[in-house]
Design an enzyme around this catalytic site. Structure first.
Site, PDB file in Angstrom:
ATOM      1  N   GLY A   5      53.406   3.184  40.499  1.00  0.00           N
ATOM      2  CA  GLY A   5      54.690   3.738  40.915  1.00  0.00           C
ATOM      3  C   GLY A   5      55.798   2.711  41.000  1.00  0.00           C
ATOM      4  N   PHE A   6      55.537   1.579  41.631  1.00  0.00           N
ATOM      5  CA  PHE A   6      56.549   0.520  41.838  1.00  0.00           C
ATOM      6  C   PHE A   6      57.731   0.994  42.672  1.00  0.00           C
ATOM      7  CE2 PHE A   6      55.007  -0.663  37.378  1.00  0.00           C
ATOM      8  CZ  PHE A   6      53.970  -1.428  37.866  1.00  0.00           C
ATOM      9  N   ILE A  64      47.805   4.410  44.494  1.00  0.00           N
ATOM     10  CA  ILE A  64      48.688   4.299  43.332  1.00  0.00           C
ATOM     11  C   ILE A  64      48.202   3.206  42.376  1.00  0.00           C
ATOM     12  CG2 ILE A  64      50.618   5.252  44.610  1.00  0.00           C
ATOM     13  CD1 ILE A  64      51.828   2.407  44.727  1.00  0.00           C
ATOM     14  N   ILE A 123      42.583 -10.738  54.570  1.00  0.00           N
ATOM     15  CA  ILE A 123      42.496 -10.063  53.277  1.00  0.00           C
ATOM     16  C   ILE A 123      41.235  -9.194  53.286  1.00  0.00           C
ATOM     17  CG2 ILE A 123      42.384 -10.377  50.780  1.00  0.00           C
ATOM     18  CD1 ILE A 123      45.031 -11.302  52.150  1.00  0.00           C
ATOM     19  N   GLU A 134      53.887  -6.279  47.438  1.00  0.00           N
ATOM     20  CA  GLU A 134      55.248  -6.631  47.030  1.00  0.00           C
ATOM     21  C   GLU A 134      55.578  -8.107  47.205  1.00  0.00           C
ATOM     22  OE1 GLU A 134      57.719  -2.779  48.021  1.00  0.00           O
ATOM     23  OE2 GLU A 134      55.853  -2.869  49.108  1.00  0.00           O
TER      24      GLU A 134
HETATM   25 MO1  MOS Z   1      57.215  -0.013  46.955  1.00  0.00          MO
HETATM   26  S1  MOS Z   1      59.172  -0.231  46.305  1.00  0.00           S
HETATM   27  O1  MOS Z   1      57.481   0.345  48.569  1.00  0.00           O
HETATM   28  O2  MOS Z   1      56.623   1.264  46.022  1.00  0.00           O
END
Ligand code: MOS
Length: 751
Positions: free
Chosen positions: A248-249, A475, A641, A717
């Protein structure tokens, strides 16, 4: 060594291959457009071919007569779709609130003006192409130079009200004027398009229970709320399903008009309707990272201490919507500086609504701030790592709060060591290998941490399996696997005995797959659900006739490794939960859990963020103007992690995307008609395998238990933050050219 052994047997922190890997690689995983239904119809939208003006006439008669065509939908016959408004109760988010066909005004190229519905995709596409539109056309504003519009200080945005004077302390202006060393530069990032492999898709259908949507979404719960509002339904009458998402990004975080269009078409036709966008539409109608122009003024002492930092940024926005690109998010806390001022402005353009794109705000923002730090280091002849060490803050000076956990200095130290930074000769073009000029650069980074609200159920079944359910979605980042690991940790059964149910609003409400917050958000919900299921199991164990624990008090019993046992006796003497459930003639017991939202909630005692840094080597061949990113070392401080395999993969993917940001990606708009020109994967250049260098990822693992019990922050991110500044610094080191407008173009480097 029993402590170590215990750690090594927990599924948390273990390198765990994706539990959904086999269904994906075998083609069994069903993405949104893979679902088929009886009587399915196909919708293809018609987009405006101007970016500013008015739709005067729509000619549909020819298209309506074409083979297989069931309807050409437009403003006159679409039926009512309600314009959603921000709801302070639900916080449901939509980047483009205007429903399709609401009025005749065209505000951007590609805006939907009609949709063809037919029995096959091909027939729908042919009919959509046959619709004729007449416009009153005005010259669109797609100007790239940005001047801030005349907005008041307090403005409503997609994410609530924001002050344009975002952060201020001391007297930044005066301190800048009197600073011994000054830097005043403007950094530009272009419009970038999200390019997940999976196109946006929706299949909508109506029956007595209401509206059901299969949608390629990063947030089934949020999508349900918005669609319920648009179709005047209670949210229980809308079901959203998203089983697998081909990435999705951010452009799939919040609903776009095509989803409402599919729902309205299905309502009109009384049949299921599938709508899949074209790749070209992906550049027009489902968001993009907006262009930003950021002026950074830094004042420092000769020995490198920051005395003033000013960050004034402007971003482009669409005519109607208020997406906020928060480039100043990290500026107040990234470095120690007594005098600071961060402001923003917006510039309206005839371009579709912008949207969150991986690392929204912080990624363009840190490109500017980290670039300024690198330029300052060069000007002061101080090593860029050293400059960051000198200005490392003790607390979040923006909020006046301690960090829950910040290990930036260790990231810098480890990164420098792994990269071999001490061998750097700062002279431009001074380093060579195999006849190539080397450029070395680095940058720091950070990203938000916290939790969205989340609920989950865990079930224990009498066949020895367990399940976990949460209306979040995977996702491609590994959420199925993380939920299996978290459940396995509590229940003590192998991963293949755990069924993970995601991506359906019938499940307990879960978080967006956004902000890299999904993992941290689900931890308390899943653990709480598992604990409650275990508590019920212990009640059964202590009360079921024939149970070896009948007659014991519940607090004398314990649960571990899938077994109930007497506290004094140890787990080896335990009885498996499947045996106890069979004895009690109970097929399944269920526990529910819930975690509260902490992200964006006022009153926290800590500033919560992840941190990290990147070190980059580029190679430069001036003879043929060939620039390559040759290797990258990234070190991240992202808490504990949970799955090093998936975590590492997230950072590698983000670095690959960061190479695209630095060297390739930009959407260009035609000044004549306002169309995104390079709207295909041939013309919008992204990093491919051949561009991706060896990426050496390390984590400094400090569990952040302010975030959740296991100490996991987010890990997606942040890998994209800072990388472009590290690459442009390396380009400068190799070539002597300082590029302040991304992407770096070969023309920039031809002296
Ligand atoms: Mo990210 S921009 O929170 O899918």
């Amino acid at each position: 060594m029993s402590a170590t052994q215990e750690v090594s047997t927990t599924p948390i922190g273990r390198r765990t291959p994706r539990v959904d890997g086999p269904v994906k690689v075998s083609g069994m995983a069903q993405y949104t457009s893979d679902f088929h239904f009886e009587e399915l119809l196909y919708a293809v939208p018609v987009g405006a071919t101007i970016a500013k003006g008015r739709l005067l006439k729509l000619e549909t008669a020819e298209a309506e007569k074409m083979p297989g065509v069931r309807a050409i939908l437009h403003r006159e016959n679409i039926g009512e779709i309600i314009h959603s408004v921000p709801d302070p109760e639900t916080f449901a988010i939509c980047e483009e609130r205007r429903p399709p066909f609401e009025d005749d005004i065209i505000r951007y190229y590609g805006q939907y003006i009609a949709a063809a519905v037919a029995d096959t995709f091909e027939n729908a596409k042919a009919a959509a192409d046959a619709v004729r539109a007449t416009y009153e056309t005005e010259k669109p504003n797609v100007e790239t130079h940005l001047e801030a519009d005349d907005d008041p200080d307090l403005i409503p945005t997609t994410f609530g009200e924001k002050h344009r004077l975002q952060s201020e302390r001391g007297d930044a202006e005066a301190a800048f004027e009197s600073a011994p060393v000054k830097l005043d530069e403007t950094y530009i990032t272009p419009t970038e398009a999200h390019n997940p492999l999976e196109l946006h898709a929706t299949t909508a259908m109506w029956d007595d229970s209401g509206l059901t949507l299969y949608d390629s979404t990063q947030g089934v719960v949020n999508l349900r709320l918005i669609l319920a509002e648009m179709f005047a339904l209670p949210k229980e009458k809308v079901r959203v399903i998203s089983k697998f998402v081909g990435s999705g990004f951010g452009n799939k975080l919040f609903p776009w008009p095509h989803t409402a269009l599919a729902a309205a078409a299905a309502r009109q036709m009384g049949r299921p309707v599938k709508l899949v966008l074209s790749r070209k539409m992906m550049f027009q109608t489902v968001g993009h990272r907006p262009r930003t122009q950021q002026r950074v003024r830094v004042g420092a002492t000769l020995d490198g201490k920051l005395v003033s930092l000013q960050h004034d940024y402007i971003y482009q926005r669409s005519i109607l919507d208020g997406h906020h690109e928060d480039c100043g998010e990290t500026t107040p806390f990234q470095y120690s500086v007594p005098n600071l001022r961060v402001t923003f402005g917006r510039a309206k353009r005839n371009i579709g609504a912008s949207a969150d794109m991986r690392g929204p705000g912080a990624v363009p923002g840190l490109y500017a701030i980290e670039s300024a730090m690198n330029e300052l280091a060069d000007r002061l002849k101080i090593d860029p790592v050293g400059l960051r060490v000198i200005n490392e803050p003790k607390i979040d000076e923006g909020l006046g709060l301690p960090f829950s956990s910040r290990h930036m200095l260790e990231c810098l130290e480890l990164g420098a060591e792994k990269f071999g930074w001490s061998k750097r000769n700062p002279g431009i073009g001074s380093m060579k290998r195999d006849g190539l000029i080397l450029g070395w650069g680095m940058a720091g980074c950070s990203w938000i941490a916290g939790r969205f609200g989340a609920e989950a159920n865990v079930e224990l079944r009498d066949d020895g399996t367990a399940s976990v359910a949460c209306a979040t979605q995977d996702i491609g980042t590994g959420t199925y696997t993380i939920l299996a690991q978290l459940t396995a940790e509590k229940i003590g059964v192998p991963l293949d005995k755990i069924e993970v149910k995601l991506g359906d609003t019938l499940l307990p409400e879960g978080p967006l797959s956004g902000g890299s917050l999904a993992t941290s958000s689900v931890v308390p919900a899943v653990f709480g659900a598992a604990d409650n299921a275990i508590a019920s199991l212990i009640t059964i164990a202590a009360n079921t006739p024939g149970s070896p624990f009948k007659g014991y008090r519940e607090d004398e019993l314990k649960f571990a490794n899938g077994k109930v046992f007497l506290k004094g006796d140890g787990v080896k003497s335990g009885v498996a939960f499947s045996d106890l459930l069979q004895l009690a003639d109970c097929r399944v017991i269920k526990g529910s859990g819930k975690g509260d939202q902490t992200f964006g909630v006022e009153g926290s005692k800590f500033s919560t963020h992840s941190f990290g840094c990147h070190f980059v080597e580029v190679t430069w061949q001036p003879e043929i103007a060939r620039l390559r990113v040759a290797r990258v070392v990234s070190v991240m401080d992202a808490g504990r992690i949970l799955n090093p395999l998936a975590g590492r993969n997230q950072i590698e993917g983000a670095v690959v995307m960061g190479i695209g940001m630095a060297l390739f990606e930009h959407t260009t708009y035609d000044p004549q008609n306002g169309a995104p020109i390079n709207s295909s994967l041939a013309d919008y250049v992204v990093t491919v395998n051949a561009d991706a260098p060896p990426i050496d990822v390390h984590f400094v693992e400090y569990p952040d238990t302010e975030i959740n019990e296991v100490g996991a922050r987010g890990i997606g991110e942040i890998g994209l933050a800072g990388i472009a500044a590290a690459i442009t610094a390396a380009v400068h080191h190799a070539t002597g050219v300082r590029v302040r407008e991304l992407p770096v173009k070969i023309e920039d480097l031809l002296g």
